[in-house]
Write a protein that holds these residues in place. Sequence first.
Motif, mmCIF file in Angstrom:
data_model
loop_
_atom_site.group_PDB
_atom_site.id
_atom_site.type_symbol
_atom_site.label_atom_id
_atom_site.label_comp_id
_atom_site.label_asym_id
_atom_site.label_seq_id
_atom_site.Cartn_x
_atom_site.Cartn_y
_atom_site.Cartn_z
ATOM 1 N N UNK A 460 -44.802 -2.913 14.681
ATOM 2 C CA UNK A 460 -43.561 -3.272 13.994
ATOM 3 C C UNK A 460 -43.642 -4.683 13.417
ATOM 4 N N UNK A 461 -44.275 -5.592 14.159
ATOM 5 C CA UNK A 461 -44.448 -6.950 13.651
ATOM 6 C C UNK A 461 -45.327 -6.959 12.411
ATOM 7 N N UNK A 462 -46.409 -6.187 12.431
ATOM 8 C CA UNK A 462 -47.289 -6.104 11.266
ATOM 9 C C UNK A 462 -46.583 -5.440 10.092
ATOM 10 N N UNK A 463 -45.721 -4.459 10.381
ATOM 11 C CA UNK A 463 -44.989 -3.780 9.310
ATOM 12 C C UNK A 463 -44.077 -4.746 8.564
ATOM 13 N N UNK A 464 -43.457 -5.671 9.277
ATOM 14 C CA UNK A 464 -42.581 -6.643 8.604
ATOM 15 C C UNK A 464 -43.386 -7.556 7.684
ATOM 16 N N UNK A 465 -44.577 -7.949 8.112
ATOM 17 C CA UNK A 465 -45.432 -8.758 7.241
ATOM 18 C C UNK A 465 -45.865 -7.955 6.020
#
Length: 486
Positions: A460-465
């Motif tokens: 999820x953190x990578x998806x926001x980036x």
Amino acid sequence: MKTWRRTLLATTLATCCGGCAVGPNYQRPETPSPAQFTREALPAATGYDEAKLQQLAAGQAIAQTWWQVFGSAALNDRVQRALAHNPDLDAAMAALRQAQENVAAQRATYFPSAQLNYTPSRQRDAVGTLAPTLASNATYYTLHTTQLNISYAPDVFGLNRRTVESLQAQAENQRYQLEAARLSLASNVVNAAIQEASLRAQIDATEAVITAQTRALDILHNQARLGYASGLDVAAQESALAQARQALPGLQKQLEQNRDLLAVLCGDTPDQAGAAQFDLEHLNLPVTLPQGVPSQLVDQRPDVRAAEENVHAASAEVGVALANRLPQFTLSGAYGGSSTSFTRMFTDDNIFWALAGSVSQTVFDFGALKHKQRAAEAALQQSAAQYRSVVLGAFQNVADTLYAIDSDARAFAAADDAEHAAARTLELTQKQQQLGYVNVLVLINAQQAYQQARIARIQAQAARLSDTAALIQALGGGWEASEKSG
């Protein structure tokens, strides 16, 4: 009298050269202009605490070096290297130069062309049958001939102007395709860097789980020897450990393949990829994001501009097809000299010249030129429809990305809470299992839940980036900033 004739000739030539260009004059196709990208207004800020909050700013401009918003010097270096060494980008640059040279070559037909020719020959006359060619009655002779030919095709109906217009549009299309290739390349490098960081974090999480489960298995072995654990407990823990280990090679394979991708994007071979260097902790999530303005999207997207130039080129080709059905004019002249002596080619008696003009008109071709014109008109309709499709796709890209930013921010908040809850549950379960209050199956379930929650939070953190990069790409990537500054 001579002055009047010269004036009349000059006026006639000017009229021929400056005639009208037949065919449609290009007009930019109409495009939709929605008031907003999405069906409903999205929140101006996404996230659940100040540290992880992103705000959408409608008036924020996109910098040409937009990837710097992630605050990673390593990422900046990779993108710059890719822009300097990627072979696909080199091919796009060469295609642009080719298109520009084609325009320059076609523009040359605005002017007369001249050819100079020198022809020496050794000859003998058949004096037994024909009279000698030379006034001197010589049978053998060497003939020197020099001739200057000048030809010019007045662009009466704009055939050449429409051809140049079409080629100029094609050159502009290649220029916008180059900008689109740059934007796509930079986005691919950014996404590959984010993916590398995500995979490394997932590998670290999986290795941590493997370490914890290995330690738990050792404890169970000791408990089994002392009679505090059963063989079933040991087998269950061994199965859980094997499953965790099974997930690791797949993640490592993705990481290595992703590093190969990064190397190739930068123009290197996979063996030159170097060490992995991206992690999520050193990729900053931008605090503000450009929201974009719908009315400006058509000008900001290089792929949309490229599609528009296809329409422009097709419009000009209709004029070319129509001009080919009209009379074609040609003016030509020749001046030269011929002599058996090289030094006497241009004496008065050896000079020759000629002036000629011609008009040609196709009167019967079984409808070939008419059908070519209709084909050009159909091509114009096709390119206009394709342009509208690209415009609609651009609006869809922005809307999809805005929805993704909003939903992925909420998904990250939930994943972050779930990870903290799973970590607390695992900690309590481990203590209870060591004291004998719960069996090993409960511990295994807690371990698996934590592993899944941690990996979900990382993704999820990578998806926001990735959403940030996707939005910037969907809005055009700031390539027009270089045009404005130039």
